[in-house]
Design a protein around this motif. Structure first.
Motif, short mmCIF file in Angstrom:
data_model
loop_
_atom_site.label_atom_id
_atom_site.label_comp_id
_atom_site.label_asym_id
_atom_site.label_seq_id
_atom_site.Cartn_x
_atom_site.Cartn_y
_atom_site.Cartn_z
N SER A 119 45.48 -53.70 -5.14
CA SER A 119 45.31 -55.09 -5.55
C SER A 119 44.65 -55.19 -6.94
O SER A 119 44.00 -54.25 -7.41
N ARG B 271 55.38 -40.34 -6.23
CA ARG B 271 55.47 -40.56 -7.68
C ARG B 271 54.20 -40.15 -8.40
O ARG B 271 54.25 -39.68 -9.53
N LEU C 8 49.42 -52.55 -10.09
CA LEU C 8 48.81 -53.63 -9.30
C LEU C 8 49.89 -54.57 -8.75
O LEU C 8 51.00 -54.16 -8.51
N GLU D 13 43.04 -47.08 4.49
CA GLU D 13 42.48 -47.05 5.84
C GLU D 13 43.36 -47.78 6.85
O GLU D 13 43.25 -47.58 8.05
N LYS E 75 43.16 -40.35 -1.89
CA LYS E 75 42.49 -41.22 -0.90
C LYS E 75 43.53 -42.22 -0.42
O LYS E 75 43.85 -43.19 -1.11
N GLU F 86 50.40 -63.98 -5.54
CA GLU F 86 51.12 -62.97 -4.76
C GLU F 86 50.82 -63.22 -3.28
O GLU F 86 49.65 -63.19 -2.87
P1 NAD Z 1 43.63 -52.67 -2.00
O1 NAD Z 1 43.31 -52.78 -3.43
O2 NAD Z 1 42.81 -53.41 -1.04
O3 NAD Z 1 43.62 -51.15 -1.51
C1 NAD Z 1 44.31 -50.13 -2.19
C2 NAD Z 1 43.53 -48.84 -2.07
O4 NAD Z 1 42.28 -49.00 -2.74
C3 NAD Z 1 43.21 -48.44 -0.63
O5 NAD Z 1 43.31 -47.03 -0.49
C4 NAD Z 1 41.76 -48.86 -0.50
O6 NAD Z 1 41.05 -48.13 0.47
C5 NAD Z 1 41.23 -48.57 -1.89
N1 NAD Z 1 39.99 -49.30 -2.23
C6 NAD Z 1 39.55 -50.48 -1.73
N2 NAD Z 1 38.36 -50.79 -2.29
C7 NAD Z 1 38.05 -49.82 -3.17
C8 NAD Z 1 36.98 -49.58 -4.07
N3 NAD Z 1 35.95 -50.42 -4.15
N4 NAD Z 1 37.03 -48.48 -4.84
C9 NAD Z 1 38.06 -47.63 -4.78
N5 NAD Z 1 39.10 -47.78 -3.94
C10 NAD Z 1 39.11 -48.86 -3.14
O7 NAD Z 1 45.16 -53.10 -1.92
P2 NAD Z 1 45.99 -53.40 -0.63
O8 NAD Z 1 45.73 -54.79 -0.21
O9 NAD Z 1 45.84 -52.30 0.35
O10 NAD Z 1 47.46 -53.27 -1.24
C11 NAD Z 1 48.20 -54.35 -1.61
C12 NAD Z 1 48.18 -54.54 -3.11
O11 NAD Z 1 48.71 -53.39 -3.76
C13 NAD Z 1 49.07 -55.67 -3.54
O12 NAD Z 1 48.46 -56.45 -4.50
C14 NAD Z 1 50.29 -54.98 -4.11
O13 NAD Z 1 51.02 -55.73 -5.02
C15 NAD Z 1 49.69 -53.77 -4.71
N6 NAD Z 1 50.69 -52.71 -4.86
C16 NAD Z 1 51.12 -52.39 -6.11
C17 NAD Z 1 52.09 -51.42 -6.29
C18 NAD Z 1 52.57 -51.05 -7.66
O14 NAD Z 1 53.15 -49.99 -7.83
N7 NAD Z 1 52.37 -51.85 -8.68
C19 NAD Z 1 52.61 -50.76 -5.18
C20 NAD Z 1 52.16 -51.10 -3.93
C21 NAD Z 1 51.18 -52.08 -3.79
#
Ligand code: NAD
Length: 489
Positions: free
Chosen positions: A234, A165, A256, A183, A180, A391
């Protein structure tokens, strides 16, 4: 296990080439079904992000990508979609190993990825500017133009769909992307880069740099060469990414978390609702941003809904992703601990009226080293309780009773999130009132999710984020509007 994977996973993809991370370092991916080491991936860092952004810029300024017409871009995207469809089985297998997703769910994600590419391939030459009525002696027109280099930071839970998307729409509008992936899981993203290359996507149009969030992710979010950021993840990380984008004053789309409700009125068709009520909570072991983690039921129907959902929960089977049961493992031991803590709160919540109404079963031969959680239905949850507010990101749904339409709206809107809502009622006027009253980005009446619906704009309000992806709307987000005023007398 790594030796059975169909390609070398240890490299990143920049300028149409597979190469080691500049540091030479790698990270280990784990198979959540048994806790074993699955593969090694590149540990990209800021030097790799610099190289990827430079390659994307060259693709726009000097490369074949920047010279392509919208129609040609659309053809490449369509070709990518066709190749994805040829490789659905491989992609589903990779997702099962990497994310722990049952095969049928991985297949659905791969087909959705293809559908995004088809949709945006077809749309690439259908977005246009306008001529505007203005003072006599002028002709004024608007041009839709790409932002330039777009950054895409995606999570591990639905890599294929989220890449489809966001990258699909960005490429359709003629941007060049630096992606990116997470991990925790990124094999299907690496496979996607191969597919894109084989389908004829020119060098530099898509660059993939795996790595840690605080290294590669942070470097991409703050890179001065990036003109737009699309972040899915997140709330906490989204806030960091928005702050980084603010330093460069660039637009950012944040997708998010959520705590999405399905609201069931007593006049609803319960036979039709039941599969949606449960599936939307347990799909991908509840690790879905739009999971329906709260089920609100009108009090007179509460016992009937509880009984029927509980029966479904007791029949759920949890096990290794390749066994393709109802529910796979959660992504990691960390996620397992987080979900387990919420389940302890449910167990200890009797004084607040909480009751574990039913749980699914982990199959006997599931490896003890896998990250399995029993899907759990918790009844009698007060709407202000932590379980009804936060959540959980695991296969846990809470059931709550409401007494009136106003009460239902108040509870449904009463969390910090606003991503999606479902409403089940046969009353047409009530359907319309609820559609307007619910504070979120998507409302589904007598269904939930509309089967994914790549055509349907998606995104949140409040802590669920801002900006819209999916559908035609995403094409506006991934482009900018230039106004041209010509004075000709
Ligand atoms: P996360 O925020 O920990 O990680 C998401 C991405 O961000 C990863 O690629 C991670 O490496 C990167 N990241 C982490 N720290 C960063 C930083 N300081 N700067 C830039 N990038 C960084 O999220 P997660 O725990 O992997 O995923 C779960 C969350 O994602 C849940 O809250 C879920 O609801 C949300 N989510 C939302 C949707 C949506 O479309 N609204 C879809 C899927 C997941």
């Amino acid at each position: 296990m790594a030796s059975t994977l169909p390609f070398d996973t240890r490299q990143l993809f920049i300028d149409g080439q597979w190469r080691d991370a500049a540091s030479g370092e790698t990270l280990t991916l784990e198979n959540p079904s048994d806790g074993s080491a699955l593969a090694r991936i590149a540990r990209g860092m800021s030097a790799d992000i610099d190289a990827a952004v430079a390659a994307a810029r060259r693709a726009l300024d000097d490369g074949a990508w920047g010279r392509m017409s919208p129609t040609e871009r659309g053809r490449v995207l369509s070709a990518m979609g066709r190749r994805v469809l040829e490789q659905v089985e491989l992609l589903a297998q990779l997702e099962a190993l990497d994310v722990g997703k049952p095969l049928k769910q991985g297949r659905a994600d791969a087909i959705a990825l293809a559908r995004y590419l088809e949709f945006y391939g077809g749309a690439a030459d259908k977005v246009h500017g306008e001529t505007l009525p203005f003072q006599s002696g002028y002709t004024v027109l608007t041009l839709r133009e790409p932002h330039g280099v777009t950054g895409h930071i995606v999570p591990w839970n639905y890599p294929m769909q989220i890449v489809g998307r966001s990258v699909g729409a960005a490429l359709a509008m003629g941007n060049a992307c630096v992606l990116k992936p997470a991990e925790e899981a990124c094999l299907t993203v690496l496979a996607f880069a191969r597919i894109a290359h084989e389908a004829g996507l020119p060098a530099g149009a898509l660059n993939v740099v795996p790595g840690l969030g605080e290294e590669a992710g942070a470097a991409l979010a703050s890179h001065p060469g990036v003109a737009h950021l699309s972040f899915t993840g997140s709330v906490a990380t989204g806030a960091l990414v928005q702050a980084a984008a603010a330093k460069n004053t660039i637009p950012v789309t944040l997708e998010l978390g959520g705590k999405s409700p399905q609201v069931v009125f007593a006049d609803a068709d319960l036979d039709a609702a039941l599969p949606y009520l449960v599936n939307a909570g347990i799909q991908n072991a509840g690790q879905t941003c739009s999971a329906a983690s709260r089920i609100l039921v009108e009090r007179s129907a509460y016992d009937a809904v509880l009984e029927r959902m509980a029966a479904r929960y007791r029949a759920l089977r949890v096990g290794p992703a390749l066994a393709d049961l109802d529910v796979g493992p959660v992504i990691s031991s960390r996620q397992h601990s987080i979900v387990s803590r919420y389940l302890e709160l449910a167990r200890d919540g009797a004084s607040a009226g909480l009751r574990i109404a039913a749980q699914g079963e982990i199959v006997a031969d599931a490896p003890s080293s896998g990250h399995y959680v029993r899907p759990t239905l918790v009844a009698g949850v007060p709407d202000t309780h932590v379980l009804a507010q936060e959540e959980i990101f695991g296969p846990v749904q809470v059931l709550m009773a409401f007494d009136s339409e106003a009460d239902a709206v108040r509870i449904a809107n009463g969390t910090p999130f606003g991503l999606v809502a479902g409403v089940w009622t046969r009353d047409g006027a009530r359907q319309l009132r609820l559609a307007r009253a619910l504070k979120c980005g998507q409302v589904f009446i007598n269904n939930y999710g509309a089967g994914g619906g790549v055509e349907l704009p998606f995104g949140g309000v409040k802590r669920s984020g801002h900006g819209r992806e999916k559908g035609f709307e995403a094409l506006y987000g991934f482009s900018t509007l230039k106004t041209v005023a010509i004075q000709h007398g």
